[in-house]
Design a protein around this motif. Structure first.
Motif, mmCIF file in Angstrom:
data_model
loop_
_atom_site.group_PDB
_atom_site.id
_atom_site.type_symbol
_atom_site.label_atom_id
_atom_site.label_comp_id
_atom_site.label_asym_id
_atom_site.label_seq_id
_atom_site.Cartn_x
_atom_site.Cartn_y
_atom_site.Cartn_z
ATOM 1 N N SER A 153 0.832 -1.210 0.000
ATOM 2 C CA SER A 153 0.000 0.000 0.000
ATOM 3 C C SER A 153 0.860 1.251 0.000
ATOM 4 N N LEU A 154 1.869 1.272 0.863
ATOM 5 C CA LEU A 154 2.728 2.453 0.921
ATOM 6 C C LEU A 154 3.587 2.571 -0.332
ATOM 7 N N ALA A 155 4.052 1.448 -0.863
ATOM 8 C CA ALA A 155 4.897 1.489 -2.056
ATOM 9 C C ALA A 155 4.142 2.066 -3.247
ATOM 10 N N VAL A 156 2.925 1.592 -3.462
ATOM 11 C CA VAL A 156 2.160 2.027 -4.632
ATOM 12 C C VAL A 156 1.554 3.411 -4.431
ATOM 13 N N ASN A 157 0.909 3.612 -3.295
ATOM 14 C CA ASN A 157 0.109 4.825 -3.097
ATOM 15 C C ASN A 157 0.896 6.040 -2.637
ATOM 16 N N LEU A 158 2.022 5.826 -1.982
ATOM 17 C CA LEU A 158 2.807 6.960 -1.474
ATOM 18 C C LEU A 158 4.177 7.061 -2.128
ATOM 19 N N ASN A 159 4.952 5.996 -2.070
ATOM 20 C CA ASN A 159 6.298 6.067 -2.637
ATOM 21 C C ASN A 159 6.275 6.412 -4.116
ATOM 22 N N GLY A 160 5.376 5.780 -4.860
ATOM 23 C CA GLY A 160 5.299 6.049 -6.288
ATOM 24 C C GLY A 160 4.957 7.492 -6.595
ATOM 25 N N GLN A 161 4.053 8.068 -5.822
ATOM 26 C CA GLN A 161 3.709 9.476 -6.008
ATOM 27 C C GLN A 161 4.936 10.360 -5.769
ATOM 28 N N PHE A 162 5.679 10.023 -4.722
ATOM 29 C CA PHE A 162 6.891 10.776 -4.416
ATOM 30 C C PHE A 162 7.920 10.659 -5.536
ATOM 31 N N TYR A 163 8.129 9.454 -6.058
ATOM 32 C CA TYR A 163 9.147 9.257 -7.089
ATOM 33 C C TYR A 163 8.851 10.082 -8.335
ATOM 34 N N PHE A 164 7.617 10.052 -8.817
ATOM 35 C CA PHE A 164 7.289 10.808 -10.028
ATOM 36 C C PHE A 164 7.458 12.310 -9.797
ATOM 37 N N ALA A 165 6.991 12.788 -8.653
ATOM 38 C CA ALA A 165 7.118 14.223 -8.376
ATOM 39 C C ALA A 165 8.578 14.623 -8.229
ATOM 40 N N ALA A 166 9.336 13.870 -7.460
ATOM 41 C CA ALA A 166 10.726 14.228 -7.187
ATOM 42 C C ALA A 166 11.578 14.207 -8.455
ATOM 43 N N GLU A 167 11.390 13.184 -9.278
ATOM 44 C CA GLU A 167 12.199 13.082 -10.484
ATOM 45 C C GLU A 167 11.840 14.149 -11.516
ATOM 46 N N ALA A 168 10.614 14.651 -11.446
ATOM 47 C CA ALA A 168 10.185 15.668 -12.405
ATOM 48 C C ALA A 168 10.575 17.085 -12.002
ATOM 49 N N ILE A 169 10.943 17.286 -10.746
ATOM 50 C CA ILE A 169 11.221 18.633 -10.240
ATOM 51 C C ILE A 169 12.214 19.408 -11.119
ATOM 52 N N PRO A 170 13.349 18.847 -11.522
ATOM 53 C CA PRO A 170 14.289 19.632 -12.336
ATOM 54 C C PRO A 170 13.661 20.158 -13.628
ATOM 55 N N HIS A 171 12.790 19.381 -14.243
ATOM 56 C CA HIS A 171 12.147 19.814 -15.486
ATOM 57 C C HIS A 171 11.054 20.845 -15.218
ATOM 58 N N LEU A 172 10.342 20.669 -14.122
ATOM 59 C CA LEU A 172 9.276 21.614 -13.785
ATOM 60 C C LEU A 172 9.836 22.957 -13.332
ATOM 61 N N LEU A 173 11.036 22.948 -12.769
ATOM 62 C CA LEU A 173 11.674 24.227 -12.425
ATOM 63 C C LEU A 173 11.945 25.050 -13.684
ATOM 64 N N LYS A 174 12.311 24.375 -14.749
ATOM 65 C CA LYS A 174 12.591 25.087 -16.003
ATOM 66 C C LYS A 174 11.318 25.648 -16.629
ATOM 67 N N SER A 175 10.230 24.903 -16.530
ATOM 68 C CA SER A 175 8.986 25.324 -17.183
ATOM 69 C C SER A 175 8.084 26.135 -16.281
ATOM 70 N N GLN A 176 8.446 26.216 -14.966
ATOM 71 C CA GLN A 176 7.554 26.829 -13.979
ATOM 72 C C GLN A 176 6.205 26.100 -14.011
ATOM 73 N N GLY A 177 6.304 24.792 -14.011
ATOM 74 C CA GLY A 177 5.130 23.945 -14.151
ATOM 75 C C GLY A 177 4.468 23.608 -12.829
ATOM 76 N N SER A 178 3.669 22.552 -12.844
ATOM 77 C CA SER A 178 2.909 22.219 -11.645
ATOM 78 C C SER A 178 2.715 20.723 -11.488
ATOM 79 N N ILE A 179 2.346 20.344 -10.278
ATOM 80 C CA ILE A 179 2.130 18.955 -9.895
ATOM 81 C C ILE A 179 0.747 18.843 -9.283
ATOM 82 N N VAL A 180 0.045 17.791 -9.646
ATOM 83 C CA VAL A 180 -1.200 17.440 -8.965
ATOM 84 C C VAL A 180 -1.078 15.998 -8.494
#
Length: 264
Positions: free
Chosen positions: A107-134
């Motif tokens: 439950s924690l791996a799928v519902n929490l860790n996975g959400q964290f991984y996608f957000a964290a890995e995308a941060i460098p690209h979103l900083l460049k675009s001034q993008g957003s996360i939902v």
């Protein structure tokens, strides 16, 4: 002053093969965005990507290395990323019983860790675009999930905290992060949670939905497209001052007692 994105043109969606994820993908594609779709179900996500003219990036969302590759492949294909929508999730039975420890971990791996991984890995690209996360959590992230959903409830509370932390940490650098807490949605995942009631009471799935939502002010479960519309709003310029918000999209269930609204 940074330039606000009216509607993101490059979007990465995790959990895209599911009922809600596919609705989110269709909504963004309909809005003209190029969509990168990731899910552990390779066949379904490939079919959806082909339908929408997007790109399929199948991966196990609980594997950070695999997620890193997905993010980099999406950013490379699109020349950047402007939004990440974290939809992946699963209901896995877990309680305090030692025999359910595997369910807690999954439950924690799928519902929490996975959400964290996608957000964290995308941060460098979103900083460049001034993008957003939902990040999509659940009403179980602000109230409580049904019996047998201990890990799911804890993980969904964690998603809310993750979104708030990201909003505070990266808001000053131009990234907005928000969270949605839907109630029941008529999807395969929602059906899985509803089957407990149907089996317990000897009723049909439709009857279980009717019984469980009888005290919800809207008197029904959501359609996936309704939650997809909330995602589209939160990453648009119409929500340019919305950051760190937990948007409850549950038909009003949170205003009544959770034990009666969700599991009577």
């Amino acid at each position: 002053m940074s330039t606000k994105i009216d509607r993101p043109q490059t979007v990465l969606i995790s959990g895209a093969a599911g009922g809600l994820g596919s609705a989110v993908a269709r909504r963004f594609a309909a809005d003209g965005a190029r969509v990168a779709l990731s899910d552990i179900n390779a066949a379904q996500v490939a079919e959806l990507a082909n339908e929408l003219g997007g790109i399929a990036l199948p991966a196990d969302g609980t594997d950070r290395g695999a997620v890193r590759e997905v993010v980099e492949d999406a950013a490379s294909a699109f020349g950047g990323l402007e939004a990440v929508i974290g939809v992946q999730g699963a209901q896995v039975k877990s309680t305090t019983n030692p025999s359910s420890n595997d369910g807690w971990d999954k439950s924690l791996a799928v519902n929490l860790n996975g959400q964290f991984y996608f957000a964290a890995e995308a941060i460098p690209h979103l900083l460049k675009s001034q993008g957003s996360i939902v990040l999509v959590s659940s009403s179980a992230g602000i109230l409580s999930g049904p019996p047998g959903a201990l890990g799911y409830t804890a993980a969904k509370h964690g998603v809310v905290g993750l979104a708030r932390w990201l909003a505070r940490e990266y808001g000053p650098r131009g990234i907005r992060t928000n969270c949605i807490t839907p109630g029941w949605i008529r999807t395969p995942l929602g059906d899985g949670g509803m089957e407990y009631i149907a089996e317990r009471d000897g009723i049909t799935l439709d009857e279980a939905y009717e019984r469980t939502t009888a005290l919800v002010p809207m008197r029904r479960a959501a359609h996936p497209g309704e939650i997809a519309s909330v995602c589209a709003f939160l990453v648009s310029s119409d929500a340019s001052m919305v950051n760190g918000h937990v948007l409850v999209a549950d038909g009003g269930a949170a205003v009544v007692d959770s034990s009666t609204a969700f599991f009577n």
